[in-house]
Structure formats: C-alpha cells, structure tokens
Motif scaffolding. Structure first.
Motif: not given
Length: 239
Positions: A103, A110, A157
């Motif tokens: 994400v 991340n 994502h």
C-alpha cells in the motif's frame, strides 16, 4: 469540538479554547470528552437520565468537585465506573485475514496490512496519518471492484488477498442515505411503505378516502406544507 479527534489533538483543542477564554471571550461547549470536561472552569451536568428522565441540572461546579458528585458523569470522571470492553475474540495464525500488500497511496509508505475477519478492527492514528487513505481510498475501492460494484479506482497497492472469504462488502460513511435529505432508515429499506399502508386503512383515513400516498413526506398533500416534509424550516439570514 472533540468529535473524531485523536487524543494527541485534544490538547490542541483545549489550548485553543483556553486562549480564547484568556482573550476575554466566554465559551459554552457541549461536550462528552473527559479531557475537555476536566479542562473547564465550570461544569454543568444535565440529567439524571435521557429524554423524559432528564431535563434537570444535577451538578454545577468545578470539574474537581464533579469527580465526587453523585451523578453518572461524576461516577465516570471519578473512576468509580468504567466503560466495559466486552468480549474480545482473539486473533491467531489460523484466523482468516484480508491482506493488502504494497500500500503506497498518498503518504502511505509501501506497507502490508492484514484485517482479521469476523473480528472488530479499529484503524486509528493522529489526524493526517493516513487512516482515511488506507480504508476509504485503498481498501474499500479494492473490495467494491472485486465484487463488481461501481467505484473509483483503488489507491496504489500491489494485491488484495483473502477476499474470497467474503460474500460482500458495504461501506458505511456519513453521507446522507437515499436520494433526498428526507430519507431515513425506514424509507431507505422500504419499511415506511408498509407503515403508510397501515395508516391508509385506519378508520379516519378510510372515511376521508386517504391513500398510502397521502402519508408520504416526499410528495403529495399529506406532508407538512411549511417544512415540505423535512421536519424543520430553513430560514435564510439577511444582514
């Protein structure tokens, strides 16, 4: 003023109100948060219960004195009563999970995150930390897209795993339900249609030849001619 705020931000709200007070202003605040109540110079406690059981001032004094007051609010401020946490359902390695991988929308760095299924998961954090981005911009659109529902594109994502455990996904926010401001839960689910039919077969309604449509607050002659079925009248202020 404290609604939706993280505890870290509560101190900022209290400091802002104190600055307004110190500048010579008078503040009257309706509040439930203990941090704001204890920061007040004067605390007025209404009660003793809700609705027809209320309507009285059960305490009027300092927050310190309120801790020992024989009121429901005083019992919680004085730690004689506590909010129960209910029955917790533990999460272990065998618990089914919904997993978001990689994400990285907006300020999200991340990461991977898992949401245990058939459990209550709360996403919290200070204002601007990424809560809404994670849930509203990434998780919900990804779920809705999986179930073929109309949605905007999901935030960045890599993958959504475990979604096969789910039969559906519903996003509940603060948007008005229905298409008009007069919508309510009964009209939204169709229950009010049956209620209007019951009204229409009442003896007086039959005598006056009223149909179910007469009891709609969205249209017709049955709704209030002043508020138009809204339940209140909006008056524009002219200065």
């Amino acid at each position: 003023p404290s609604i939706g705020l993280h505890p870290r931000d509560m101190n900022r709200i209290v400091e802002a109100m104190h600055r307004l007070r110190d500048a010579g202003n008078t503040l009257v605040v309706v509040e439930h948060d203990p941090a704001v109540m204890l920061a007040a110079d004067r605390l007025i406690d209404m009660g003793p219960g809700p609705g027809e059981r209320g309507g009285q001032i059960v305490f009027d004094g300092t927050p310190d004195a309120a801790r020992n007051a024989d009121t429901l609010t005083g019992a919680y401020l004085g730690a004689r009563k506590h909010v129960g946490i209910g029955l917790r359902r533990f999460v272990n390695d065998s618990t089914p999970k919904l997993i978001l991988q990689g994400v990285r929308e907006h300020n999200l760095k991340n990461f991977d995150v898992s949401f245990p299924l058939q459990r209550l998961t709360v996403v919290t954090g200070v204002s601007g930390s990424g809560k809404s981005t994670l849930v509203q911009d990434v998780l919900v659109p990804a779920l809705l897209r999986h179930f073929g529902k109309p949605t905007e594109g999901a935030g960045e994502h890599d993958a959504l795993l475990g979604v096969d455990w789910l039969a559906d996904a519903v996003f509940v926010d603060q948007s008005p339900i229905g298409k008009t401001a007069r919508s309510n839960p009964a009209s939204y689910v169709g229950a009010f249609d049956e209620i209007r039919k019951l009204f229409a077969v009442a003896p007086l309604a039959v005598e006056r030849s009223y149909t179910a449509g007469m009891f709609s607050f969205n249209a017709g002659d049955g709704r209030c001619p002043t508020c138009g079925g809204s339940g209140f009248e909006h008056v524009e202020m002219q200065f």
